[in-house]
Design an enzyme around this catalytic site. Sequence first.
Site, PDB file in Angstrom:
ATOM      1  N   GLU A  47     -59.595  53.880-127.544  1.00 53.18           N
ATOM      2  CA  GLU A  47     -59.317  53.914-128.980  1.00 53.18           C
ATOM      3  C   GLU A  47     -58.688  55.206-129.470  1.00 53.18           C
ATOM      4  OE1 GLU A  47     -62.297  53.466-127.604  1.00 53.18           O
ATOM      5  OE2 GLU A  47     -63.891  54.571-128.638  1.00 53.18           O
ATOM      6  N   ASN A  48     -58.659  56.242-128.649  1.00 53.39           N
ATOM      7  CA  ASN A  48     -57.924  57.432-129.087  1.00 53.39           C
ATOM      8  C   ASN A  48     -56.417  57.170-129.099  1.00 53.39           C
ATOM      9  OD1 ASN A  48     -58.422  57.344-126.232  1.00 53.39           O
ATOM     10  ND2 ASN A  48     -57.614  59.416-126.045  1.00 53.39           N
TER      11      ASN A  48
END
Lengths: 219, 230
Positions: A47-48
């Site tokens: 998710e980064n």
Amino acid sequence: MALDKFGIAKRIAKELKDGMYVNLGIGIPTLVANYIPQDITVVFQSENGILGMGPYPEEAAIDADLINAGKETVTVINGGAFFDSAESFGMIRAGKIDLTVLGAMEVSDQGDIANWKIPGKMVKGMGGAMDLVASAKNIIVAMMHTNPKGESKLLPKCSLPLTGVGCVKKVVTELAVLAITPNGFQLLERAPGVSVEEIIAKTAGKLIVPDFVPEMEIE
Amino acid sequence: MNKVFKDAIEATADIKNGAIIMLGGFGLNGIPENCIAALVKHNVCELTCISNNAGVDDFGLGLLLQTKQIKKMISSYVGENALFEKQLLSGELEVDLVPQGTLATSIQMAAMGIPAYFTPAGYGTEIAIGKEVREFDGKMYLMEKAIHADFAIVKAWKGDKAGNLVFRKATRNFSTSMAKAGNITIAEVEHLVEPGEIDPDEVDVAGVYIHRIFQGSNYEKRIERRTTKI
């Protein structure tokens, strides 16, 4: 015998289907990537801002600019892509991510999950967990059935601050696979050699036990 | 028009006590190392810092925590910093913990000029307290507001003197949105080049958003969890 964390990861890997885009949380969920069935292709999202996250790098290929959401150095597979975190969570919210696997401190028989805070003791923050559980199409929790004190983590109601409500679809523990249904936890499978009685004893939330509970197939 | 500054000390010289600052990066990945060091040197205090994480005890924003220059943090995850937890539990530090996607999107909304939006993240949890709740197509959402800052400070891989930025790999994280959201945006870059040396097709953040840019130096690029193939 109860499974170890690798066993839990192996069982969850059986939930993966060809073509899925999957987000794995920190801890046991990360191990799932090691047991993907040979005949299918799944794509991991971090998710980064990575799609197509690959395995850990060789020592010589370590790149400080390439880490996953657990802050670990990783690689990217051929066909992967980078983007920013706002887009990454847009992807999650818009339902493009098929499956989220994450850990939990508590799960309720209504599918509520608590995994980010112990009041007065631990303040680490929720990271992306609240966004993921609010939006992923399918959410599987990987956790131990009981806490270190031996108390059930499968409860009628979570006692810790919630991460999300009514969102967990399935729980895989060292003892069992359970689905969340409108009537509570439905016992689907038990770990090899684990008795239904032990699972009943260690599940505090409402548990539906069918007449026949098959053993998990791990290998 | 000149956006080029000599170094971090000069680029951050007018940041005053009590400023609200966004700092790009995820963990220690892609953090503006030079500017953080400059903020320590300038000894500006009472800062509100908006950053996904708070660094580690002795690097990144941890440096500003050591010197007690931060009054308030707005973050999603601060688990890597023991000093943070200590200052928080002792009441020296205020913190707003915000879901990561909400943080990223609130910054993006500021960048897009949209004051508020609805997201399902956090519905039914304690972060929903005091927020407007609305149902759309049978699903519940919270109203969240855009997050603005006096200064946004980001680090890019490459930038030109017109302010166009190019990022490398996972370092886009919060930085591209923050770069577009700051009232004043300061970019430090590993490679500062002349206009024309960056293909317009490759630009991640257009120069209009960047007010100050400088050639950074001595990047440590510390790795938090060095994991390798077994």
